[in-house]
Design an enzyme around this catalytic site. Sequence first.
Site, mmCIF file in Angstrom:
data_model
loop_
_atom_site.group_PDB
_atom_site.id
_atom_site.type_symbol
_atom_site.label_atom_id
_atom_site.label_comp_id
_atom_site.label_asym_id
_atom_site.label_seq_id
_atom_site.Cartn_x
_atom_site.Cartn_y
_atom_site.Cartn_z
ATOM 1 N N ARG A 158 0.943 -1.128 0.228
ATOM 2 C CA ARG A 158 -0.204 0.096 0.087
ATOM 3 C C ARG A 158 0.728 1.110 0.211
ATOM 4 O O ARG A 158 1.980 1.392 0.650
ATOM 5 C CB ARG A 158 -0.890 -0.169 1.319
ATOM 6 C CG ARG A 158 -2.079 -0.936 1.320
ATOM 7 C CD ARG A 158 -2.959 -0.834 2.544
ATOM 8 N NE ARG A 158 -2.080 -1.110 3.744
ATOM 9 C CZ ARG A 158 -1.693 -0.432 4.679
ATOM 10 N NH1 ARG A 158 -1.759 0.899 4.692
ATOM 11 N NH2 ARG A 158 -1.185 -0.940 5.600
ATOM 12 N N TYR A 201 -1.222 -3.558 -7.065
ATOM 13 C CA TYR A 201 -1.056 -4.151 -5.685
ATOM 14 C C TYR A 201 -2.541 -4.388 -4.604
ATOM 15 O O TYR A 201 -2.879 -3.450 -4.636
ATOM 16 C CB TYR A 201 0.163 -3.803 -4.809
ATOM 17 C CG TYR A 201 -0.039 -4.336 -3.498
ATOM 18 C CD1 TYR A 201 0.462 -5.517 -3.188
ATOM 19 C CD2 TYR A 201 -0.251 -3.611 -2.381
ATOM 20 C CE1 TYR A 201 0.593 -5.984 -1.968
ATOM 21 C CE2 TYR A 201 -0.464 -4.029 -1.263
ATOM 22 C CZ TYR A 201 -0.019 -5.521 -1.219
ATOM 23 O OH TYR A 201 -0.174 -6.045 0.281
ATOM 24 N N LYS A 215 -9.472 -2.727 2.046
ATOM 25 C CA LYS A 215 -9.248 -1.263 2.830
ATOM 26 C C LYS A 215 -9.981 -0.166 2.500
ATOM 27 O O LYS A 215 -10.597 0.604 3.220
ATOM 28 C CB LYS A 215 -7.618 -1.178 2.779
ATOM 29 C CG LYS A 215 -6.925 -2.368 3.589
ATOM 30 C CD LYS A 215 -7.379 -2.639 5.069
ATOM 31 C CE LYS A 215 -6.686 -3.613 5.516
ATOM 32 N NZ LYS A 215 -5.366 -4.179 5.510
ATOM 33 N N HIS A 222 -10.128 -2.332 11.745
ATOM 34 C CA HIS A 222 -9.147 -3.255 11.387
ATOM 35 C C HIS A 222 -8.992 -4.405 12.186
ATOM 36 O O HIS A 222 -7.895 -4.281 13.061
ATOM 37 C CB HIS A 222 -7.982 -2.248 10.978
ATOM 38 C CG HIS A 222 -6.819 -2.931 10.320
ATOM 39 N ND1 HIS A 222 -5.347 -2.561 10.231
ATOM 40 C CD2 HIS A 222 -6.778 -4.187 9.314
ATOM 41 C CE1 HIS A 222 -4.793 -3.205 9.427
ATOM 42 N NE2 HIS A 222 -5.491 -4.209 9.000
ATOM 43 N N SER A 243 -0.758 -3.502 10.334
ATOM 44 C CA SER A 243 -0.753 -4.268 9.406
ATOM 45 C C SER A 243 0.505 -5.142 9.880
ATOM 46 O O SER A 243 1.656 -4.748 10.253
ATOM 47 C CB SER A 243 -0.457 -3.622 7.996
ATOM 48 O OG SER A 243 -1.334 -2.789 7.910
ATOM 49 N N CYS A 254 1.320 -7.323 11.914
ATOM 50 C CA CYS A 254 1.760 -7.357 13.433
ATOM 51 C C CYS A 254 0.693 -8.516 14.065
ATOM 52 O O CYS A 254 0.540 -8.458 15.298
ATOM 53 C CB CYS A 254 1.290 -6.027 14.033
ATOM 54 S SG CYS A 254 2.137 -4.677 13.485
ATOM 55 N N ASP A 261 -9.029 -9.858 9.355
ATOM 56 C CA ASP A 261 -8.538 -8.386 8.873
ATOM 57 C C ASP A 261 -9.579 -7.323 9.209
ATOM 58 O O ASP A 261 -9.116 -6.123 9.630
ATOM 59 C CB ASP A 261 -8.106 -8.433 7.620
ATOM 60 C CG ASP A 261 -7.254 -7.353 7.431
ATOM 61 O OD1 ASP A 261 -6.114 -6.987 7.776
ATOM 62 O OD2 ASP A 261 -7.390 -6.509 6.129
ATOM 63 N N ARG A 308 2.124 -12.125 -0.577
ATOM 64 C CA ARG A 308 0.747 -12.596 0.095
ATOM 65 C C ARG A 308 0.373 -13.671 -0.480
ATOM 66 O O ARG A 308 0.466 -13.923 -1.781
ATOM 67 C CB ARG A 308 -0.131 -11.280 -0.133
ATOM 68 C CG ARG A 308 0.323 -9.982 0.575
ATOM 69 C CD ARG A 308 -0.532 -9.688 1.768
ATOM 70 N NE ARG A 308 0.501 -8.551 2.515
ATOM 71 C CZ ARG A 308 -0.441 -8.323 3.704
ATOM 72 N NH1 ARG A 308 -1.677 -8.849 4.175
ATOM 73 N NH2 ARG A 308 0.161 -7.401 4.477
HETATM 74 P P1 GTP Z 1 -2.148 -7.520 7.609
HETATM 75 O O1 GTP Z 1 -2.638 -8.710 6.783
HETATM 76 O O2 GTP Z 1 -0.911 -6.868 7.008
HETATM 77 O O3 GTP Z 1 -2.878 -6.954 8.203
HETATM 78 O O4 GTP Z 1 -1.159 -8.692 8.830
HETATM 79 P P2 GTP Z 1 -1.319 -9.402 10.135
HETATM 80 O O5 GTP Z 1 -1.920 -8.443 11.213
HETATM 81 O O6 GTP Z 1 -2.463 -10.237 9.648
HETATM 82 O O7 GTP Z 1 -0.167 -9.976 10.480
HETATM 83 P P3 GTP Z 1 0.210 -11.555 10.346
HETATM 84 O O8 GTP Z 1 -0.631 -12.416 11.233
HETATM 85 O O9 GTP Z 1 0.489 -12.012 8.911
HETATM 86 O O10 GTP Z 1 1.734 -11.384 10.753
HETATM 87 C C1 GTP Z 1 2.669 -10.695 10.482
HETATM 88 C C2 GTP Z 1 4.139 -11.138 10.862
HETATM 89 O O11 GTP Z 1 4.176 -11.004 12.410
HETATM 90 C C3 GTP Z 1 4.727 -12.496 10.397
HETATM 91 O O12 GTP Z 1 5.735 -12.397 10.261
HETATM 92 C C4 GTP Z 1 4.545 -13.379 11.894
HETATM 93 O O13 GTP Z 1 5.326 -14.275 11.800
HETATM 94 C C5 GTP Z 1 4.692 -12.230 12.905
HETATM 95 N N1 GTP Z 1 3.851 -12.576 14.201
HETATM 96 C C6 GTP Z 1 2.581 -12.984 14.356
HETATM 97 N N2 GTP Z 1 2.182 -13.367 15.443
HETATM 98 C C7 GTP Z 1 3.480 -13.332 16.038
HETATM 99 C C8 GTP Z 1 3.558 -13.495 17.524
HETATM 100 O O14 GTP Z 1 2.913 -13.725 18.485
HETATM 101 N N3 GTP Z 1 5.042 -13.345 17.837
HETATM 102 C C9 GTP Z 1 5.804 -12.998 17.023
HETATM 103 N N4 GTP Z 1 7.133 -12.810 17.411
HETATM 104 N N5 GTP Z 1 5.794 -12.814 15.746
HETATM 105 C C10 GTP Z 1 4.485 -12.846 15.321
HETATM 106 C C1 SPV Z 2 -2.955 -4.483 5.522
HETATM 107 O O1 SPV Z 2 -1.753 -3.877 5.247
HETATM 108 O O2 SPV Z 2 -3.313 -4.362 6.723
HETATM 109 C C2 SPV Z 2 -3.357 -5.578 4.654
HETATM 110 C C3 SPV Z 2 -2.703 -5.862 3.337
HETATM 111 O O3 SPV Z 2 -4.174 -6.412 4.993
HETATM 112 S S1 SPV Z 2 -3.710 -4.972 2.012
HETATM 113 O O4 SPV Z 2 -4.840 -5.385 1.534
HETATM 114 O O5 SPV Z 2 -2.567 -4.363 1.391
HETATM 115 O O6 SPV Z 2 -3.945 -3.517 2.972
HETATM 116 MN MN MN Z 3 -4.446 -5.607 7.294
#
Ligand code: GTP
Ligand code: SPV
Ligand code: MN
Length: 617
Positions: free
Chosen positions: A97, A226, A235, A255, A277, A279, A306, A400
């Site tokens: 983004r 993207y 979003k 979110h 994002s 996290c 999400d 992704r």
């Molecule tokens: P978006 O799709 O961008 O909104 O991201 P998201 O919030 O769904 O994040 P996602 O669960 O994909 O995690 C992103 C990164 O954080 C990955 O690289 C994970 O390995 C890391 N991660 C997730 N949960 C944990 C945790 O409990 N501990 C640690 N150390 N890393 C974590």
């Molecule tokens: C985020 O960035 O929080 C996502 C991926 O979930 S996107 O759809 O690119 O916003």
């Molecule tokens: Mn997201």
Amino acid sequence: MINGSRCIILKLLNRKFWLVPHSQEETEMTKNETMLNWVGEMRELVQPDQVVWIDGSQEQLEALRAKACNDGDLIKLNQEKLPGCYLHRTALNDVARVEARTFICSKKEEDAGPTNHWKEPVETYKMLYDIARGSYKGKTMYVIPYSMGPITSPYAKVGLEVTDSIYVVLNMAIMTRVGKEVLAHFGDTNNDWVRGLHASCDIDEEKRYICHFPEDNTIISVNSGYGGNVLLGKKCFALRIASFQGKNEQWMAEHMLILGVENPKGEVKYITAAFPSACGKTNLAMLIPPEGYRKKGYKVWTVGDDISWMRKGPDGRLWAINPENGFFGVAPGTNQKSNPNALATVQKGTIYTNVALNLDNDTVWWEGLDKNPPKNGVDWKGKPWDGTTAEEKGAHPNSRFTAPAENCPCISKEFSSPAGVPISAIIFGGRRQKTTPLVYQSRDWNHGVFVGSIMASETTAAATGQVGVVRRDPMAMLPFCGYHMGDYFAHWIEMGEILGEKAPKIFNVNWFRQDENGKFMWPGFGDNLRVLYWILERCEDNVDAKETPIGYLPYVEDINTEGLDIEKETLEKILTVNNEEWLGEAAGIEEFYQKFGDKLPAELKNQLNALKQRLSN
Ligand code: GTP
Ligand code: SPV
Ligand code: MN
């Protein structure tokens, strides 16, 4: 509202008021004149060779997949190992983004607020139309009717996205409910739908704009291909436009992931959690309980990973639906240990974006999948890659997967429930090496709103720009709030008044504390259930807590560490509030709050003063 600006739009399109004749194919899809007219206008603007409406049939989608492979937009993967799976690579300059080029185009600049980029709507329509004009020449215009939310849910909302990208069509067909059924249910006279124009143009960074017109229910995205910039249901609609609608209609678009925790008695309690994002939302939403909990009969069910749309239900509680139908998840780091449910979900019917390709067996790979990168591979840039150069990554850090929710082994049986699920707890959280403890509970709803408003997190690869810098990201909505964030805070406070006694309890978590050597102090992932368990016990008033200046923290012995390899001392450290550090934090909050001027609700100002006082005592 729409009528006022439509006059301007028609003028900009240089069109008279008579209608473009509608084709038979179109009128078979819908007789809704507001939709047919808008599609007609878009067609005149972008001048495609032909128009194809997405009817949602498997035959049509299959034909589009074949065409995309033929055109080089998709690579068909090993259909024995990964049935229905494809790989797509975006342009090198188009991998995340772009917040700096994302705009809220409200009539008044003030209504976009200090945290959004703003553009004046009339001039912006003109600029965008100039960019998009004629850009579909030689191409097909795809019209995607989609529903955010289960089609029959009273809380679902409808959109049309016009695009020249089959990749967008195929992703939208996974991420949302698309096709004839959506239009049939929507009806022929309803005008409450979101207009979305996507034009790939030349994927020119300099002319890339992601623009939202909340007052017109309109989104225009040009020069990107993207995910978050072009899957306009996600979003752009489900957060930026919907947050504005929610403020006006007394509901919330957040979110947030949504998950259910089932106890051994079979009772399920639902939690939502807002993390910025990349996290940890997808990971938490799909967590597998640690063995001890599993043996006792605890289960976790995924409702969403999400986005959450929430409103007061007939019983007075807060109810949530997931407006999406699939997962657009971060690939790197996803593996059998960290998230086996996500890994199982992406074994079929999945589109991978910007991961590495293994030429030996036509499968995919990303950093953190396993220790066997392809020897004969292609990296996300499309270059030969043998997995030996650690500094050259195989997959982009924001690569992704787009996968259907129904693939997920732990998908909730309430996933498609039109009424949604009742929420017991709301969790905020960010990525903080220091300061923020593993978990704490807010003192009450308004203090919880304060806790959400002061969220800060280290930036990630999900958006372009510097990674690892701490920034304030209230409620994980900084890039996604479609209006003035001061008004957004006020809306949260209003929702607390609406819900009263039945409002969910609000918590904050931080899985990302690090020691002096940069090692994560909390194991995270599945073990996060230990924290969710404490949270739910608090909601039921089953466990005491320690009052601190920032809120209620667990007593160390109340976090179950059975089967966990963590020193008591480490746990104590991440469950301690350092007043000095928090006084520094308070100063940062004060500075951040100044941005909002008069729009900062008095309740939050009072919360900050009360925090400072508690810290100094
Ligand atoms: P978006 O799709 O961008 O909104 O991201 P998201 O919030 O769904 O994040 P996602 O669960 O994909 O995690 C992103 C990164 O954080 C990955 O690289 C994970 O390995 C890391 N991660 C997730 N949960 C944990 C945790 O409990 N501990 C640690 N150390 N890393 C974590
Ligand atoms: C985020 O960035 O929080 C996502 C991926 O979930 S996107 O759809 O690119 O916003
Ligand atoms: Mn997201």
